[in-house]
Design an enzyme around this catalytic site. Structure first.
Site, PDB file in Angstrom:
ATOM      1  N   GLN A 133      30.538  30.523 -16.418  1.00 46.47           N
ATOM      2  CA  GLN A 133      29.613  29.169 -16.588  1.00 46.47           C
ATOM      3  C   GLN A 133      30.203  29.338 -17.860  1.00 46.47           C
ATOM      4  O   GLN A 133      31.041  29.489 -18.493  1.00 46.47           O
ATOM      5  CB  GLN A 133      28.177  29.736 -16.381  1.00 46.47           C
ATOM      6  N   GLY A 183      18.201  27.000 -12.016  1.00 43.32           N
ATOM      7  CA  GLY A 183      18.685  27.788 -13.708  1.00 43.32           C
ATOM      8  C   GLY A 183      18.699  26.763 -14.865  1.00 43.32           C
ATOM      9  O   GLY A 183      17.821  26.307 -15.713  1.00 43.32           O
ATOM     10  N   MET A 184      19.466  25.908 -15.069  1.00 42.06           N
ATOM     11  CA  MET A 184      19.397  25.010 -15.583  1.00 42.06           C
ATOM     12  C   MET A 184      18.473  23.147 -15.151  1.00 42.06           C
ATOM     13  O   MET A 184      17.941  22.649 -15.347  1.00 42.06           O
ATOM     14  CB  MET A 184      20.619  23.660 -15.583  1.00 42.06           C
ATOM     15  N   GLY A 185      18.847  22.851 -13.515  1.00 43.97           N
ATOM     16  CA  GLY A 185      18.152  22.014 -12.515  1.00 43.97           C
ATOM     17  C   GLY A 185      16.724  21.571 -13.048  1.00 43.97           C
ATOM     18  O   GLY A 185      15.716  20.813 -12.773  1.00 43.97           O
ATOM     19  N   GLN A 217      21.415  17.694 -10.258  1.00 47.49           N
ATOM     20  CA  GLN A 217      21.731  18.980 -10.362  1.00 47.49           C
ATOM     21  C   GLN A 217      21.339  20.305  -9.595  1.00 47.49           C
ATOM     22  O   GLN A 217      21.226  21.382  -9.785  1.00 47.49           O
ATOM     23  CB  GLN A 217      20.937  19.332 -11.239  1.00 47.49           C
ATOM     24  N   ALA A 237      26.763  21.862  -7.587  1.00 42.53           N
ATOM     25  CA  ALA A 237      27.320  21.087  -6.578  1.00 42.53           C
ATOM     26  C   ALA A 237      29.177  21.314  -6.679  1.00 42.53           C
ATOM     27  O   ALA A 237      30.372  21.139  -6.711  1.00 42.53           O
ATOM     28  CB  ALA A 237      27.246  19.204  -7.247  1.00 42.53           C
ATOM     29  N   TYR A 285      25.238  14.066 -13.303  1.00 37.55           N
ATOM     30  CA  TYR A 285      24.083  14.759 -14.938  1.00 37.55           C
ATOM     31  C   TYR A 285      25.243  16.109 -14.700  1.00 37.55           C
ATOM     32  O   TYR A 285      24.758  17.082 -15.121  1.00 37.55           O
ATOM     33  CB  TYR A 285      22.894  15.198 -14.359  1.00 37.55           C
ATOM     34  N   CYS A 287      17.474  22.764 -30.303  1.00 40.73           N
ATOM     35  CA  CYS A 287      16.253  21.782 -31.028  1.00 40.73           C
ATOM     36  C   CYS A 287      18.599  21.230 -31.235  1.00 40.73           C
ATOM     37  O   CYS A 287      19.970  22.287 -31.468  1.00 40.73           O
ATOM     38  CB  CYS A 287      15.638  21.606 -32.174  1.00 40.73           C
TER      39      CYS A 287
HETATM   40  P1  NAD Z   1      21.312  27.109  -9.753  1.00 43.51           P
HETATM   41  O1  NAD Z   1      22.644  27.594  -9.167  1.00 43.51           O
HETATM   42  O2  NAD Z   1      20.368  27.809 -11.130  1.00 43.51           O
HETATM   43  O3  NAD Z   1      20.710  25.808  -8.954  1.00 43.51           O
HETATM   44  C1  NAD Z   1      21.018  25.130  -8.449  1.00 43.51           C
HETATM   45  C2  NAD Z   1      19.868  24.202  -6.954  1.00 43.51           C
HETATM   46  O4  NAD Z   1      20.373  23.487  -5.887  1.00 43.51           O
HETATM   47  C3  NAD Z   1      19.558  26.167  -6.309  1.00 43.51           C
HETATM   48  O5  NAD Z   1      17.873  25.855  -6.369  1.00 43.51           O
HETATM   49  C4  NAD Z   1      20.072  25.531  -5.020  1.00 43.51           C
HETATM   50  O6  NAD Z   1      18.492  26.047  -4.118  1.00 43.51           O
HETATM   51  C5  NAD Z   1      19.910  23.609  -5.207  1.00 43.51           C
HETATM   52  N1  NAD Z   1      20.777  23.076  -4.667  1.00 43.51           N
HETATM   53  C6  NAD Z   1      21.796  23.775  -3.617  1.00 43.51           C
HETATM   54  N2  NAD Z   1      22.084  23.426  -2.411  1.00 43.51           N
HETATM   55  C7  NAD Z   1      21.467  22.141  -2.340  1.00 43.51           C
HETATM   56  C8  NAD Z   1      21.185  21.121  -1.411  1.00 43.51           C
HETATM   57  N3  NAD Z   1      22.177  20.321  -1.029  1.00 43.51           N
HETATM   58  N4  NAD Z   1      19.978  20.253  -0.904  1.00 43.51           N
HETATM   59  C9  NAD Z   1      18.733  20.043  -2.089  1.00 43.51           C
HETATM   60  N5  NAD Z   1      18.808  21.457  -2.978  1.00 43.51           N
HETATM   61  C10 NAD Z   1      20.174  22.465  -3.184  1.00 43.51           C
HETATM   62  O7  NAD Z   1      22.805  25.606 -11.107  1.00 43.51           O
HETATM   63  P2  NAD Z   1      22.035  25.294 -12.080  1.00 43.51           P
HETATM   64  O8  NAD Z   1      22.002  26.594 -13.497  1.00 43.51           O
HETATM   65  O9  NAD Z   1      20.619  24.621 -12.115  1.00 43.51           O
HETATM   66  O10 NAD Z   1      23.325  24.058 -12.430  1.00 43.51           O
HETATM   67  C11 NAD Z   1      22.850  23.589 -12.064  1.00 43.51           C
HETATM   68  C12 NAD Z   1      24.196  22.449 -11.566  1.00 43.51           C
HETATM   69  O11 NAD Z   1      24.092  21.742 -13.206  1.00 43.51           O
HETATM   70  C13 NAD Z   1      25.459  23.042 -11.797  1.00 43.51           C
HETATM   71  O12 NAD Z   1      26.534  22.487 -11.529  1.00 43.51           O
HETATM   72  C14 NAD Z   1      25.799  23.259 -13.301  1.00 43.51           C
HETATM   73  O13 NAD Z   1      27.554  22.743 -13.953  1.00 43.51           O
HETATM   74  C15 NAD Z   1      25.463  21.864 -13.719  1.00 43.51           C
HETATM   75  N6  NAD Z   1      24.695  21.743 -15.067  1.00 43.51           N
HETATM   76  C16 NAD Z   1      24.681  20.749 -15.828  1.00 43.51           C
HETATM   77  C17 NAD Z   1      24.498  20.265 -17.241  1.00 43.51           C
HETATM   78  C18 NAD Z   1      24.109  19.217 -18.161  1.00 43.51           C
HETATM   79  O14 NAD Z   1      23.812  18.921 -18.774  1.00 43.51           O
HETATM   80  N7  NAD Z   1      24.331  18.045 -16.992  1.00 43.51           N
HETATM   81  C19 NAD Z   1      24.246  22.182 -18.062  1.00 43.51           C
HETATM   82  C20 NAD Z   1      24.361  22.834 -17.233  1.00 43.51           C
HETATM   83  C21 NAD Z   1      24.862  22.700 -15.484  1.00 43.51           C
END
Ligand code: NAD
Length: 550
Positions: free
Chosen positions: A123, A169-171, A256, A259, A314, A402
């Site tokens: 990651q 974790g992020m979402g 988030q 995916a 996102y 920040c």
């Molecule tokens: P994570 O694996 O900790 O959490 C993903 C969540 O999605 C889990 O809670 C899971 O239960 C849920 N989920 C999976 N399939 C689902 C579905 N069909 N319906 C509903 N919920 C579902 O991941 P994360 O660390 O929260 O990261 C999430 C995504 O955001 C990743 O793809 C990551 O790469 C991306 N991300 C974006 C940014 C940004 O700045 N925008 C930053 C970091 C990560």
């Protein structure tokens, strides 16, 4: 097994603070209060790991505790593979995670090699040991929603409803970022435990028992212009289309779920508890079903866009996966970087973060005060620092984030180092950042989507970023492949500096924290952004092709 936690306090077990800091931050990444699945070494973001396997983890800790001040440990995808004699200004650790030669850079090939124990998915901050829990993303998410509020809703999200999914974790930062901006948030997650965990850490206000109850709670809050976040358990590929069909008046839609990795997105009709086993046994079938579900999910997001909502990707690659799942209009809505963040990147602005190795929250309170003192003119920064102090629960070592720009990060870093020198802080501070930064990433579905000159896929920039941070004196430097958006879709780099109060640390910090955001300025000047040109001109950033010829 005993849970892993970082040691706290001012006593060293390694030979110097940079090595000690790397050892503590690796352990901190796997703290059960920080990591999503510490038993599997998974920190966040699907399968983002801190170390390849347990023998590698123990090898990393052992090496960091014995590493000399003129040695550098090399880490290949989560495994320590060598120690070389370098010099005092060199990084103590150099990390390369998840890289594959371009024609081989696919998930199936990556997984084949992962299964053989030859690589791991790093990651962004998982495999580079500077993850600080959900707060890390909270500020960026807060900034994004603030930018949407400014663009569409008169500066506040009061009276608006945001619909999103993925509370991991992020979402998990999304609900709090929306309520911090005054809005109402409805968040879907297929896994009830994820929602419960965010309620415990105060990122989410409540979990409804049914979709009907969630809608009632959210609409009442929207009507009353009350900040409230409501979680609901369910599959986003079912509930988002359902909400669209019911005509729920949603103002903002994003997502988030994880995916970026189709083996982490739970397809419709699959129980979350069964998903890992099913994905491991039948990866191709699982991928097809996940992509088909994402196609339905994204089609509903486009439906909300057609109905007038503000809709954006996102940074999880859901548009790309939905397109692979056969949905043609997947790219009808933009990614969040071109929509809201790029002007900040042009100023070298990005996610500056730090952690207190003492483990004492009082040290973070003192650094918060230092930030307020250094940048009194920046009101939104002050609002964030104050709100974060009140509302953010620390996970693992106390930490803060920040967004700071070119000419600001070095001032903050030097101030922290001086505060360690004077004894105002009780132990050193670790300063790093997300790889999602202004000049450290090539990611055409995210940070470099729709660059003005079409240079979205040029990956020289993050490599130059890692090289210049290595040359400038960072404590550890990492280059990764595939973070955020998945294998084959990004190359990015990170750096961490340790403010241990020594004069040499002061010099290193000044250089690294100038040159690192400087990469963001020159990258955006090169792509033709006027804001970046103005920053470069005012700050005197040297750009050879603009210095004229004689
Ligand atoms: P994570 O694996 O900790 O959490 C993903 C969540 O999605 C889990 O809670 C899971 O239960 C849920 N989920 C999976 N399939 C689902 C579905 N069909 N319906 C509903 N919920 C579902 O991941 P994360 O660390 O929260 O990261 C999430 C995504 O955001 C990743 O793809 C990551 O790469 C991306 N991300 C974006 C940014 C940004 O700045 N925008 C930053 C970091 C990560």
């Amino acid at each position: 097994m005993e849970p892993i936690r970082s040691p706290r306090g001012a006593n060293l077990t390694a030979r110097s603070w940079p090595q000690e800091a790397a050892m503590r931050m690796l352990r901190n990444n796997l703290d059960p209060d920080v990591a999503e699945r510490p038993a599997d070494l998974v920190v966040y973001g699907g399968t983002g790991k801190a170390a390849r396997d347990w023998p590698s983890y123990h090898g990393l800790i052992r090496t960091l505790t014995t590493l000399a001040d003129d040695e550098t440990m090399l880490v290949q995808s989560g495994r320590p593979v060598g120690v070389f004699r370098t010099h005092e200004w060199a990084p103590r650790v150099l990390i390369a995670n998840s890289h594959l030669v371009p024609d081989w850079a696919t998930w199936p090939e990556f997984r084949r090699l992962e299964k053989l124990g030859l690589t791991m998915y790093g990651q962004m901050t998982a495999g580079s040991w500077i993850y600080i829990g959900t707060q890390g993303i909270l500020q960026g998410t807060y900034e994004t929603f603030a930018a949407i509020a400014a663009k569409r809703f008169g500066g506040s999200l009061a009276g608006t409803l945001t619909l999103t999914a993925g509370c991991g974790g992020m979402g998990g930062a999304q609900p709090l970022a929306v309520t911090m901006n005054g809005g109402t948030c409805l968040i879907i997650d297929v896994d009830a435990h994820r929602l419960a965990r965010r309620v415990e850490t105060r990122y989410l206000d409540t979990v409804a028992d049914s979709l009907d109850e969630a809608i009632d709670l959210a609409l009442a809050a929207k009507r009353e212009r009350r900040a409230l976040s409501v979680g609901v358990v369910g599959n986003a590929a079912v509930l988002v289309p359902d909400l669209l069909e019911r005509g729920v008046p949603v103002d903002i839609v994003t997502d988030q779920t994880s995916a970026h990795d189709p083996l982490s997105y739970v397809p419709t009709g699959v129980e979350p508890a069964d998903a890992p086993d099913y994905a491991a046994k039948k990866p191709e079938e699982f991928t097809d079903r996940a992509r088909a579900s994402m196609a339905r999910h994204v089609a509903a997001m486009v439906g909300f866009m057609d109905a007038g909502a503000e809709v954006f990707d996102y940074g999880n690659s859901i548009r790309g996966e939905a397109q692979l799942g056969g949905y043609e209009r997947a790219f009808a809505f933009p990614g969040f970087v071109p929509a809201y963040i790029r002007p900040l990147f042009c100023e070298g602005r990005g996610p500056f973060r730090w952690a207190a190795l003492s483990g004492d929250p009082a040290d973070i309170a003192k650094t918060d005060a230092a930030i307020l003192d250094l940048f009194p003119e920046n009101e939104s920064l002050a609002r964030w620092i104050r709100m974060a102090g009140e509302r953010v629960a620390f996970q693992g070592l106390p930490a803060r984030i920040c967004w700071l720009g070119y000419g600001e990060r070095d001032r903050a870093g030097v101030r922290f180092n001086d505060m360690v020198t004077s004894g105002e802080l009780s132990a050193p501070i670790v300063i790093g950042r997300d790889h999602l930064d202004c000049g450290s990433v090539a990611s055409p579905y995210r940070e470099t989507e729709s660059m003005a000159d079409g240079s979205d896929a040029i990956a020289d920039w993050p490599l130059l970023n890692a090289l210049v941070n290595t040359a400038s004196g960072a404590s550890w430097v990492s280059i990764h492949h595939g973070g955020g958006v998945g294998i084959g879709r990004s190359i990015h780099a990170g750096q961490v500096c340790v403010a241990d109060g020594t004069p040499i640390a002061r010099q290193k910090i000044e250089r690294v924290l100038t040159n690192d955001p400087g990469m963001g300025v020159i990258r955006h000047v090169d792509a033709g952004y006027e804001i970046a040109e103005a920053v470069a001109e005012t700050a005197g950033v040297r750009i050879p092709m603009r210095e004229g010829s004689s």
